[in-house]
Design an enzyme around this catalytic site. Structure first.
Site, short mmCIF file in Angstrom:
data_model
loop_
_atom_site.label_atom_id
_atom_site.label_comp_id
_atom_site.label_asym_id
_atom_site.label_seq_id
_atom_site.Cartn_x
_atom_site.Cartn_y
_atom_site.Cartn_z
N ASN A 37 0.81 -1.21 0.00
CA ASN A 37 0.00 0.00 0.00
C ASN A 37 0.85 1.26 0.00
OD1 ASN A 37 -1.95 2.00 0.54
ND2 ASN A 37 -3.21 0.54 1.67
N HIS A 122 -14.71 -6.23 12.15
CA HIS A 122 -14.37 -4.92 12.65
C HIS A 122 -15.63 -4.15 13.00
CE1 HIS A 122 -10.10 -4.42 10.71
NE2 HIS A 122 -10.27 -5.61 11.27
N ARG A 147 -13.39 -6.91 16.60
CA ARG A 147 -12.44 -5.86 16.94
C ARG A 147 -13.20 -4.56 17.17
NH1 ARG A 147 -7.84 -3.07 13.12
NH2 ARG A 147 -9.60 -1.67 12.74
N TYR A 159 -7.61 6.32 14.10
CA TYR A 159 -7.38 5.10 13.33
C TYR A 159 -8.56 4.13 13.50
CZ TYR A 159 -6.00 0.43 12.15
OH TYR A 159 -6.01 -0.84 11.63
N ASP A 212 -6.97 -2.84 18.36
CA ASP A 212 -5.74 -2.51 17.65
C ASP A 212 -5.24 -1.14 18.11
OD1 ASP A 212 -3.65 -2.17 15.93
OD2 ASP A 212 -4.83 -2.36 14.09
N HIS A 214 -2.38 0.04 17.06
CA HIS A 214 -1.68 0.49 15.86
C HIS A 214 -0.37 1.19 16.20
CE1 HIS A 214 -1.87 1.33 11.43
NE2 HIS A 214 -2.54 0.19 11.52
N GLU A 238 -3.64 -5.82 19.85
CA GLU A 238 -2.84 -5.86 18.62
C GLU A 238 -1.93 -4.63 18.49
OE1 GLU A 238 -3.60 -5.51 13.80
OE2 GLU A 238 -5.26 -6.06 15.12
N GLU A 264 1.95 -7.50 11.37
CA GLU A 264 1.42 -7.22 10.04
C GLU A 264 2.40 -6.50 9.13
OE1 GLU A 264 -1.34 -3.31 10.36
OE2 GLU A 264 -1.98 -4.99 11.60
N ARG A 285 0.89 -12.08 13.35
CA ARG A 285 -0.07 -11.55 12.38
C ARG A 285 0.56 -11.21 11.03
NH1 ARG A 285 -4.38 -9.82 12.47
NH2 ARG A 285 -3.94 -7.65 11.89
N HIS A 314 -2.83 -11.03 9.03
CA HIS A 314 -3.33 -9.69 8.72
C HIS A 314 -4.38 -9.80 7.62
CE1 HIS A 314 -3.32 -5.41 8.57
NE2 HIS A 314 -2.59 -5.27 7.49
N ASP A 318 -6.13 -3.73 1.92
CA ASP A 318 -5.12 -3.54 0.88
C ASP A 318 -4.42 -4.85 0.53
OD1 ASP A 318 -4.03 -3.45 3.48
OD2 ASP A 318 -2.21 -2.48 2.77
N GLU A 341 -8.37 -12.15 10.53
CA GLU A 341 -8.99 -10.83 10.40
C GLU A 341 -9.81 -10.77 9.11
OE1 GLU A 341 -7.65 -6.13 10.61
OE2 GLU A 341 -6.17 -7.66 10.06
N TRP A 405 2.02 5.89 12.63
CA TRP A 405 0.63 5.78 12.15
C TRP A 405 0.19 4.33 12.27
CZ3 TRP A 405 -2.29 3.19 8.51
CH2 TRP A 405 -3.64 3.62 8.47
#
Length: 405
Positions: A37, A122, A147, A159, A212, A214, A238, A264, A285, A314, A318, A341, A405
């Site tokens: 991505n 999700h 999640r 996020y 998550d 992130h 996560e 991921e 993951r 993961h 994407d 996921e 991010w």
């Protein structure tokens, strides 16, 4: 079974996907996912300029030797671009081998370890109430693991929360430059316990809960979060912190019994070796597309099993349905599979470009017994969705400092 043609396609049905098609002298072909991505064209250039010329004329059945050739045969090993290119070729070769054998790939890996693959959905929301409303919809649809991600009061963007976008597949294609988002750890901590406290009240104790972070927190902040969430019995937390320094998770682990998941962004077994063998995580993951394909992910899975770590690939949007199919075959086989996921397959454009017969019933996925991976790629349909340069966001603290991010 000689490789006589390899093609690379980039299309954007809401998001960019890089698809590789390997064709043999007998006319049998296989497909693979090479999407990275925001760096899609970098993978395309590597494939077309450096990888494909080296593979024409080789035996498509020599999956292991070709994987080693692409990994050991270059001085500059590893990295997301190199491993995504390797992964796509690897998936395509497994697809070919399955088609020639007349068997689904999971049979070539050793057969089924389970009847179906458990998924986690999700549930996102612009506030806690909306998140829990969406979680209840997933629970009503039969999902046993969900999640939870809610907007953080005081931050414009959070996020996992889609804002004015209809779904994940609209997030790409409209970002010619990276958008910037603001993060505040304190504001996040002000809401996170309430989210899970109310979730347990509304969803009960039978639903497995996932969250998550992130990689927004430092290790000691993650340790605090894990401890705060222990009463709510998460399936896993996560990406609590970055683990480029894998010792970070020693600090988190010694303070909390909340299960931890990461991986991921990992590209090889070396990225997670210490985390796994020191039992600092509970779920790995990695994604087949980003970690070298089926051949590499099978090795990581077997290694993880030795240390009681479960596979939880993961499943971001994407990663194309080709990658999802690769995961489904690995998940069906892996004795130490944990959960997959799942964010859905978007609207009708994506299934039109990547036809497949995966069934989703009561939060479980069932792979078809079609030979190979069981997913196709419609070149003509893909032409209607040309590539669009796009990026994931970047994150800054409220004082302007660059953050994860």
């Amino acid at each position: 079974m000689i490789i006589n043609n390899i093609e690379v396609f980039v299309c954007c049905p809401g998001r960019n996907f890089v698809t590789v098609k390997v064709t043999t002298s007998e006319g049998v072909y296989g497909v693979g996912d090479a999407t990275v991505n925001g760096r899609e064209q970098a993978v395309v250039a590597l494939l077309e300029e450096h990888v494909i010329p080296c593979l024409i004329g080789r035996n498509a059945h020599d999956i292991e030797d070709i994987w080693q050739y692409l990994y050991r045969g270059v001085y500059w090993r590893k990295g997301p671009i190199n491993m995504a290119a390797t992964a796509a070729i690897d998936m395509a070769l497994w697809d070919i081998k399955g088609k020639v054998a007349g068997l689904p790939v999971y049979q070539l890996l050793g057969g089924k370890s389970r009847k179906g693959v458990g998924l986690y959905a999700h549930a996102n929301g612009e506030d806690i109430e909306q998140t829990l409303d969406n979680a209840q919809k997933h629970a009503a649809a039969g999902f046993k693991a969900i999640r939870l991600q809610s907007a953080v009061p005081g931050l414009d963007v959070t996020y996992g929360v889609l804002g004015d976008k209809k779904d994940y597949f609209e997030m790409q294609g409209n970002r010619p430059l990276p958008p910037e988002e603001t993060w505040s750890t304190q504001k996040y901590f002000n809401m996170i316990v309430e989210l899970f406290d109310r979730a347990r009240s509304r969803l009960g104790n039978e639903i497995q809960l996932v969250h998550d972070v992130h990689s927004r927190l430092t290790p000691i902040e993650s340790a605090r979060l894990g401890k705060l969430l222990e009463p709510y019995n998460l399936m896993f937390l996560e990406d609590a912190s970055m683990a480029e320094n894998q010792d970070n998770y020693k600090l988190i682990r010694q303070h909390t019994t909340t299960p931890l998941a990461i991986g991921e962004t990992y590209n090889t077994i070396w990225d997670c070796k210490d985390l796994i063998q020191n039992q600092l995580i509970d779920y790995i993951r990695v994604a087949a597309t980003h970690a070298g394909g089926i051949t590499a992910l099978r090795r990581i899975t077997d290694f993880a099993a030795m240390f009681n770590v479960k596979l939880a690939p993961h499943g971001a949007p994407d990663l194309s349905p080709i990658c999802f199919a690769a995961h489904m075959h690995l998940n069906t086989w892996a004795p130490n599979f944990g959960v997959q996921e799942f964010v859905g397959f978007g609207d009708q454009d994506l299934p039109q470009i990547f036809p497949h017969n995966t069934e989703i019933v009561d939060g479980m996925a069932y792979i078809s017994d079609a030979p190979g991976l069981g997913v196709e790629f419609d070149e003509e349909a893909a032409k209607a969705f040309p590539y669009k340069r796009s990026y994931l966001p970047i994150s800054r603290l409220e004082d302007g400092t660059m953050w994860n991010w």
